[in-house]
Structures are given as C-alpha cells and as structure tokens.
Design an enzyme around this catalytic site. Sequence first.
Site, PDB file in Angstrom:
ATOM      1  N   ALA A 175       0.837  -1.203   0.000  1.00  0.00           N
ATOM      2  CA  ALA A 175       0.000   0.000   0.000  1.00  0.00           C
ATOM      3  C   ALA A 175       0.868   1.248   0.000  1.00  0.00           C
ATOM      4  O   ALA A 175       0.678   2.162  -0.810  1.00  0.00           O
ATOM      5  CB  ALA A 175      -0.932  -0.013   1.205  1.00  0.00           C
ATOM      6  N   ASP A 176       1.828   1.305   0.901  1.00  0.00           N
ATOM      7  CA  ASP A 176       2.740   2.439   0.947  1.00  0.00           C
ATOM      8  C   ASP A 176       3.511   2.585  -0.365  1.00  0.00           C
ATOM      9  O   ASP A 176       3.641   3.691  -0.906  1.00  0.00           O
ATOM     10  CB  ASP A 176       3.739   2.270   2.098  1.00  0.00           C
ATOM     11  CG  ASP A 176       3.166   2.708   3.432  1.00  0.00           C
ATOM     12  OD1 ASP A 176       2.808   3.884   3.556  1.00  0.00           O
ATOM     13  OD2 ASP A 176       3.080   1.871   4.342  1.00  0.00           O
TER      14      ASP A 176
END
Length: 389
Positions: A181-182
Amino acid sequence: MQQNQNDGTAPQDYPLDGIRVVDFTHVLSGPYCTMLLADLGADVVKIERPDRGDENRRMRSYPGRTPEDEDYFYPMNRNKRSIEVNLKDPDQRPRLEALIREADVVVENFTPGTMKKLGLDYDSLRKINPGLIYCSISGYGQTGPYRDRRAYDSIIQAVAGVMSITGEPDGPPARAGLMFADLSGAMYAFSSILTSLYAREKTGKGNFIDLSMSDALLSLYSTNAAEYMAVGRVPGRAGSENPGRSPTGSYVCADGKYIQIMGGSDTLWPRFCEVIGVDGLAEDPRFVSNETRIKNRIALREILTPVLDSQASDHWVEAFNRIGVPAAPINTLADVLDDDHFRAREMELQLTHPKSGTIRTINNPFRFSAYRTWKTNPPPLLGQHNDDL
C-alpha cells in the site's frame, strides 16, 4: 558502477538535474517517492521537526547496532538534504517560503487538512509559486467518507481487499509481505509528479495531485478483478498458485527448499511433462488442457508432489529453465543479494554514512542508456544542511 550507453560512451548527468523538491514527508510512502526523485538527480530538501526529525529516525535498532544507527530511516532517504524547521513557528515562515518560491515540487503525506491549518496547502503556496507541482499522499485521499481516518499499510491492504486474496485457500486472510500500500502509493505519486512536470513544460501550469494509497492499491487488481467484473464472482485466496493456470505454485524438493513453477499454458504443458517424466501424464484426459487442469488441480498436485520431492531444487530449476518452462527457487533476501544475476544488475547499493559507516540498501530499478540513474549520497543526518540552505 553506472550503466553506460549502448554505444559504450559514458551516460550524461541525471535526468532530473535542476529540479528542486521540498519534501514534507515522513515514514514510508512519501519518503520513498521523494527518494526516487533524488536518485534521478532532483535536489530533495527534507523538512524535519527540530530535535526529532522523521518518525523513522526513532524506530528500533537491530542487534549489534546502536540508537544512532537509523536503520528504518536509511532505506527511503538517500540522496536528500535535511533541514530542521518548526512549521508552527511564524519566525521561520520567511525561510520556508523562500525555499518554496524556488521549488518545482512539494510533496507531503500528512493527514488531509493538516497542511491547510499550517498555511502550507496548495492554494496558499501557489500564490507565491504559480508553477508549483504539489503532491499530497494520504491513506484515503482528500475526499470521501474515509478522508480523515488514519492509515497504515496493513489497514489499507485490508480495506482495499488485498488481504482477502492473500494466503492459503483454507487459511485466514494475510497481509502481503511487502509494504504494497505504501509503495504503490509512492510509485504512483512519483509517476504523477513526473507527468505534471512534463505537462508544465508545455503549459506552464502548476498542478495539485491528490494521491490516495487505497486508490493506488485498488488500481493494481487488474486480472485479479477480471472475473468479478465479468460475472460477479468474488476472487478468493489461492496461496502460491495462479487461479487461472495449472500447474503453478510452490513445491518442496528433496533438499527441503521450495521452488515456484509455471507450467500452466497449453504450450508449456508438453514441455513440463517431458521434464517431470511421468508416463502418460501429457495425454491424461484430466489434464490435456488448462481448463481441465484447473478443474482437476488437486489431483494434479497429488501426482506432482512426490515427483518434485524426489530431486533437489537446483535440479528442477535447471531442468525446467533449460527447456523453456519458467521455474525459480523461492529465495530469501539473503539468497537474492548473493545471486550472481542481481549482483550483475547492481541491485545492492552500499553507501558510506558519517555515523553508521557502510550501510547496505536496495538500489532502484532504473537503467537508462543516456543518463545516470542513481547517486551515492548517504541519508542525511538530522539538520545536516541547515547552514547550506
């Protein structure tokens, strides 16, 4: 060593030379994005809180390391400059505005609304720099019902549905091992900034980028979402296997090591059977097509498991690849960094740090013929460049 041009001449300077980035980011998504810009030559000035700095400077150290070894900070912050600025101190505002006035890009990853309270939002800053590219990275974006929720990688993996398709079919949902996600948010932010810089060359206009990590992760579904979009069937967990191909997946070998195979296409299947050496397997009506192999996936795995467990992993990887069937050992990170291929690709970068000495980090994947594609400046000390700037 930098990659050379195909004609053997040395590459030119970095592709982003002359671009100034003011970096208000912290932890992972924002710093990774700005590190990629810095690798390619941008002058990235990291704005940090006095005496504390980026939160990752204060994360735990590892055995044999000291608190001064900022091991969580190093992988995302090479090639940057650091200055300490108290964003709430009005006396420091002129100094900050002077920096932004000369900037091409501002990147921040605070909770939506934070920069507006500080008077550092896009609408405020474009008054002093109309051509500014301003990228806001957040968990859920600047709009929508979840806008104000705090977000971490595993939370975004959960809400975007990624955990529901990760893990073994008979096991619980699992977080993907990498910080997807990051990192997907970081890479979309990176590409959005480059797109905006290119557009500004044609129009002279600045731009505001609203980059949501949850949007970024959701956009990666591609084939994973195809069946649901077509017929409404929700994708589930498939472990190491490809739901649309058989045989695929991981198998343990005689030396206790695992390999990953991909013999699922009808073109590869006869070659796969040639390596496996099981009489009649290629012609077995249960397995003659990918469609029938998917229906009989469990029966096929039961046949393959003892065969693959009869030889060492190196034997199978070499045998499959020799005949054009994709196969690979399931490596640990230590295996990868010791692999001759990744050494040839220069994917480990060693930097000399003023406190930690030699630090090892993973290199970026850019390889351009006409430009240098990485610098070798270590991550900065907190406030190291206060006097320079």
